[in-house]
Design a protein around this motif. Structure first.
Motif, PDB file in Angstrom:
ATOM      1  N   UNK A 176       0.838  -1.194   0.000  1.00 21.86           N
ATOM      2  CA  UNK A 176       0.000   0.000   0.000  1.00 21.86           C
ATOM      3  C   UNK A 176       0.876   1.248   0.000  1.00 21.86           C
ATOM      4  N   UNK A 177       0.294   2.342  -0.455  1.00 16.58           N
ATOM      5  CA  UNK A 177       0.993   3.618  -0.329  1.00 16.58           C
ATOM      6  C   UNK A 177      -0.010   4.747  -0.151  1.00 16.58           C
ATOM      7  N   UNK A 178       0.430   5.766   0.557  1.00 14.89           N
ATOM      8  CA  UNK A 178      -0.304   7.008   0.722  1.00 14.89           C
ATOM      9  C   UNK A 178       0.698   8.142   0.578  1.00 14.89           C
ATOM     10  N   UNK A 179       0.207   9.357   0.392  1.00 10.98           N
ATOM     11  CA  UNK A 179       1.131  10.487   0.315  1.00 10.98           C
ATOM     12  C   UNK A 179       1.934  10.597   1.602  1.00 10.98           C
ATOM     13  N   UNK A 180       3.234  10.700   1.464  1.00  9.66           N
ATOM     14  CA  UNK A 180       4.205  10.822   2.549  1.00  9.66           C
ATOM     15  C   UNK A 180       4.140   9.648   3.532  1.00  9.66           C
ATOM     16  N   UNK A 181       3.863   8.445   3.018  1.00  7.85           N
ATOM     17  CA  UNK A 181       3.954   7.251   3.861  1.00  7.85           C
ATOM     18  C   UNK A 181       5.406   6.796   3.925  1.00  7.85           C
ATOM     19  N   UNK A 182       5.718   6.008   4.940  1.00  9.97           N
ATOM     20  CA  UNK A 182       7.078   5.535   5.176  1.00  9.97           C
ATOM     21  C   UNK A 182       7.135   4.014   5.200  1.00  9.97           C
TER      22      UNK A 182
END
Length: 209
Positions: A176-182
């Motif tokens: 998964x990814x989101x804006x500014x995820x780490x």
């Protein structure tokens, strides 16, 4: 044994993200106000980490997301291999129902293993993985850089995670990814392991009691 620590983040929000406009390597968009806020929150949380190097794509939304770290004087390299996938004829356009159907059919093709099939006028996941290999080899050839920060893009990040963690490319949507995820990764010299998965806790301002 020395462990290389990789802090891998996706860029902050852009207006294209907000408006559901396709942005790949052919769209050099900037962070919007929310994206700048996200970048500041990430910086506040991780500014004390002793990064040896910051790596970004060549696209400004990636660079802007780590600008506060660069302002500290940290060494920085841009690599085109970290750029987002090229979405071809769909770049810079708002998704129509017809394009949406084509997009999901393409994702299904990739999930079934057809990762060498490019999107119309653009790249395939295999093409992106191949150009990322240059960066991966370079990163692993520098043991003196024990802690690094890498900022890139959503689809390209999924592809890179498959490469680093030795997953088939057809599994890329498991990440998964989101804006500014780490994603925080450790490398022991033979393999990568995940310490943080799509972490966005830093985007929640700490409560003052």
């Amino acid at each position: 044994m020395s462990i290389k620590k990789v802090y891998l983040i996706r860029h902050g929000q852009t207006d294209y993200n907000l408006q559901s406009i396709v942005q790949g390597s052919g769209v050099n968009s900037s962070l919007n106000a929310e994206g700048q806020r996200q970048a500041s929150l990430f910086f506040d949380k991780y500014k004390a980490v002793a990064f040896d190097k910051v790596y970004t794509s060549t696209l400004q939304r990636s660079i802007q997301s780590v600008q506060k770290f660069l302002d500290l004087g940290l060494p920085h390299e841009q690599h085109a291999g970290l750029n987002e996938i090229n979405w071809g004829t769909r770049e810079g356009t708002r998704i129509t129902p017809e394009e949406d159907a084509y997009y999901y059919n393409m994702l299904e093709t990739w999930t079934k293993g057809g990762t060498d099939q490019p999107i119309e006028g653009g790249e395939s996941p295999q093409m992106v993985s191949d150009r990322q290999r240059v960066f991966v080899d370079l990163m692993l050839s520098r043991p003196e850089e024990e802690t690094i920060l890498v900022c890139m893009h959503g689809r390209a990040m999924r592809i890179l995670l498959c490469q680093l963690l030795r997953y088939p490319l057809r599994c890329m949507d498991n990440f998964r990814h989101e804006n500014l995820c780490l994603y925080e990764l450790d490398y022991t010299g033979s393999m990568f392991s995940v310490r943080k998965y799509c972490d966005v806790a830093h985007l929640q301002p700490e409560m003052v009691l």
